[in-house]
Design a protein around this motif. Structure first.
Motif, mmCIF file in Angstrom:
data_model
loop_
_atom_site.group_PDB
_atom_site.id
_atom_site.type_symbol
_atom_site.label_atom_id
_atom_site.label_comp_id
_atom_site.label_asym_id
_atom_site.label_seq_id
_atom_site.Cartn_x
_atom_site.Cartn_y
_atom_site.Cartn_z
ATOM 1 N N ILE A 1 34.362 37.767 46.890
ATOM 2 C CA ILE A 1 34.824 37.422 45.546
ATOM 3 C C ILE A 1 36.345 37.491 45.490
ATOM 4 N N ALA A 2 36.904 38.500 46.111
ATOM 5 C CA ALA A 2 38.358 38.652 46.130
ATOM 6 C C ALA A 2 39.029 37.452 46.785
ATOM 7 N N GLU A 3 38.424 36.969 47.868
ATOM 8 C CA GLU A 3 38.979 35.803 48.553
ATOM 9 C C GLU A 3 38.873 34.554 47.684
ATOM 10 N N ALA A 4 37.747 34.406 46.996
ATOM 11 C CA ALA A 4 37.544 33.220 46.155
ATOM 12 C C ALA A 4 38.506 33.189 44.978
ATOM 13 N N LEU A 5 38.784 34.366 44.412
ATOM 14 C CA LEU A 5 39.620 34.431 43.212
ATOM 15 C C LEU A 5 41.061 34.811 43.520
ATOM 16 N N GLU A 6 41.341 35.070 44.791
ATOM 17 C CA GLU A 6 42.685 35.459 45.229
ATOM 18 C C GLU A 6 43.144 36.724 44.498
ATOM 19 N N LEU A 7 42.248 37.716 44.495
ATOM 20 C CA LEU A 7 42.521 39.020 43.914
ATOM 21 C C LEU A 7 42.303 40.084 44.980
ATOM 22 N N THR A 8 42.660 41.321 44.674
ATOM 23 C CA THR A 8 42.360 42.398 45.609
ATOM 24 C C THR A 8 40.899 42.815 45.440
ATOM 25 N N GLU A 9 40.342 43.371 46.495
ATOM 26 C CA GLU A 9 38.957 43.828 46.421
ATOM 27 C C GLU A 9 38.814 44.936 45.380
ATOM 28 N N ALA A 10 39.785 45.824 45.297
ATOM 29 C CA ALA A 10 39.735 46.907 44.311
ATOM 30 C C ALA A 10 39.734 46.354 42.893
ATOM 31 N N ASN A 11 40.537 45.319 42.657
ATOM 32 C CA ASN A 11 40.589 44.705 41.337
ATOM 33 C C ASN A 11 39.241 44.074 40.982
ATOM 34 N N CYS A 12 38.607 43.431 41.960
ATOM 35 C CA CYS A 12 37.299 42.810 41.722
ATOM 36 C C CYS A 12 36.252 43.868 41.365
ATOM 37 N N ARG A 13 36.287 44.987 42.053
ATOM 38 C CA ARG A 13 35.338 46.062 41.731
ATOM 39 C C ARG A 13 35.541 46.559 40.302
ATOM 40 N N GLN A 14 36.794 46.694 39.915
ATOM 41 C CA GLN A 14 37.096 47.154 38.566
ATOM 42 C C GLN A 14 36.633 46.130 37.529
ATOM 43 N N LEU A 15 36.868 44.850 37.799
ATOM 44 C CA LEU A 15 36.441 43.796 36.883
ATOM 45 C C LEU A 15 34.923 43.763 36.754
ATOM 46 N N TYR A 16 34.237 43.971 37.859
ATOM 47 C CA TYR A 16 32.772 43.968 37.837
ATOM 48 C C TYR A 16 32.247 45.128 37.004
ATOM 49 N N ARG A 17 32.791 46.317 37.200
ATOM 50 C CA ARG A 17 32.340 47.477 36.418
ATOM 51 C C ARG A 17 32.566 47.246 34.926
ATOM 52 N N ARG A 18 33.704 46.659 34.596
ATOM 53 C CA ARG A 18 33.999 46.387 33.195
ATOM 54 C C ARG A 18 33.018 45.364 32.621
ATOM 55 N N ALA A 19 32.684 44.347 33.412
ATOM 56 C CA ALA A 19 31.749 43.321 32.956
ATOM 57 C C ALA A 19 30.368 43.917 32.711
ATOM 58 N N VAL A 20 29.918 44.770 33.609
ATOM 59 C CA VAL A 20 28.597 45.392 33.460
ATOM 60 C C VAL A 20 28.554 46.251 32.205
ATOM 61 N N ARG A 21 29.632 46.955 31.913
ATOM 62 C CA ARG A 21 29.665 47.770 30.690
ATOM 63 C C ARG A 21 29.528 46.894 29.448
ATOM 64 N N ARG A 22 30.083 45.702 29.503
ATOM 65 C CA ARG A 22 30.078 44.833 28.320
ATOM 66 C C ARG A 22 28.754 44.101 28.119
ATOM 67 N N VAL A 23 28.065 43.765 29.194
ATOM 68 C CA VAL A 23 26.829 42.989 29.037
ATOM 69 C C VAL A 23 25.569 43.786 29.358
ATOM 70 N N GLY A 24 25.727 44.975 29.951
ATOM 71 C CA GLY A 24 24.575 45.780 30.296
ATOM 72 C C GLY A 24 24.146 45.577 31.735
ATOM 73 N N GLU A 25 23.332 46.470 32.225
ATOM 74 C CA GLU A 25 22.852 46.381 33.599
ATOM 75 C C GLU A 25 21.954 45.156 33.758
ATOM 76 N N PRO A 26 22.126 44.391 34.836
ATOM 77 C CA PRO A 26 21.273 43.226 35.081
ATOM 78 C C PRO A 26 19.800 43.623 35.117
ATOM 79 N N GLY A 27 18.956 42.764 34.540
ATOM 80 C CA GLY A 27 17.520 43.002 34.555
ATOM 81 C C GLY A 27 17.030 43.937 33.475
ATOM 82 N N SER A 28 17.916 44.376 32.583
ATOM 83 C CA SER A 28 17.521 45.371 31.593
ATOM 84 C C SER A 28 16.894 44.771 30.348
#
Length: 294
Positions: A137-164
């Motif tokens: 994902i970091a390569e696709a978006l030209e971001l750092t891997e750490a930044n992608c992890r942070q963005l993912y955690r933030r997204a999950v908090r906003r929409v909820g855990e997948p499959g819930s």
């Protein structure tokens, strides 16, 4: 010999599924995929080591550019905005074999994804729907891997855990929707109410093009009265049918050869908790073409 067009067609379904999840619009997803083809066909093939990854990156970034203008249009949209429905029984959005896969394309999830920033949405979709690792994902978006992890955690908090939010019994949901359709067809209020949760919500999207409730209707009694009143006033001679919409059983309403509406149902604990009705004719063009071929 494999042509550029042939090679691209092998990737088209996956690219369309990616663009649709990113944009919530089948027509805009088609445009993004076509733009990706034009870039692919004009790029020296030797410079593309992994076509699938290259195309996914191109489509993702094309969608990120489109999301900014799309959100500006939605701010002045007339009434409630809903994503464009897509028929999924024909494999248009790829295999939907699990509750998680079905949820990833549900109208309920696509509405939740509107809470995210464009980049958060890209990270979430690539991770959850396509199984990308954070490094990819970091390569696709030209971001750092750490930044992608942070963005993912933030997204999950906003929409909820997948499959819930998605019940795992498709046959039970199908029978519930069929009961709803039969009751709506006959104006059977008693049976209709049995299919609805006490706090059910009905959301209609007419986009100012056709008559639709401008605000969500809440509560079993109000939704039932609305549906029966609508049937008596507007739906004489209208035919209802069950169809697989965005990974689950939904309803299509026809007047002759004209598709009037597609309704997606969110089901929980054996009853409908939210119905999302798309009536805007501009948003029904893609699914109408699909149904005509079915």
């Amino acid at each position: 010999m494999t042509t550029t067009a042939d090679e691209f067609e092998n990737h088209r379904p996956r690219l369309f599924g990616l663009a649709y999840r990113m944009l919530g619009s089948a027509q805009e997803a088609e445009d993004a995929v076509q733009d990706a083809y034009l870039r692919f066909s004009s790029t020296e093939r030797a410079s593309i080591t992994h076509p699938g990854a290259w195309l996914a990156k191109v489509v993702t970034n094309l969608c990120l550019s489109r999301l900014t203008s799309a959100r500006a249009r939605r701010e002045v949209y007339v009434g409630e905005w809903l994503p464009e429905p897509v028929l999924t029984s024909d494999g248009t959005l790829g295999p939907l074999e699990s509750a998680e896969q079905r949820e990833s394309v549900s109208l309920a999830m696509l509405v939740l994804l509107e809470r995210l920033t464009p980049t958060e949405r890209a990270v979430f979709v690539l991770r959850e729907a396509f199984g990308y690792g954070h490094r990819e994902i970091a390569e696709a978006l030209e971001l750092t891997e750490a930044n992608c992890r942070q963005l993912y955690r933030r997204a999950v908090r906003r929409v909820g855990e997948p499959g819930s939010r998605f019940e795992a019994e498709p046959e039970r949901r199908r029978k519930l929707v069929e009961s709803f359709i039969a009751a709506a067809r006959e104006g059977d209020v008693t049976t209709l109410e049995k299919t609805l949760a006490a706090d059910v919500t009905w959301t209609g999207d007419g986009g100012g093009k056709v008559s639709a409730a401008r605000r969500p209707i809440e509560g079993r009694d109000r939704v039932s009265r609305f549906l029966v009143g609508t049937r008596q006033t507007f739906l004489a001679g209208v035919e209802f049918s069950a169809v697989e919409i965005n990974g689950d059983t939904g309803m299509a309403a026809w007047s002759g050869d004209t598709l009037l509406s597609v309704v997606a149902f969110e089901v929980r604990e054996g009853v409908i908790v939210h119905a999302r009705a798309v009536l805007n004719p501009e948003k029904l063009d893609f699914v109408r073409r699909q149904l005509a071929r079915a």
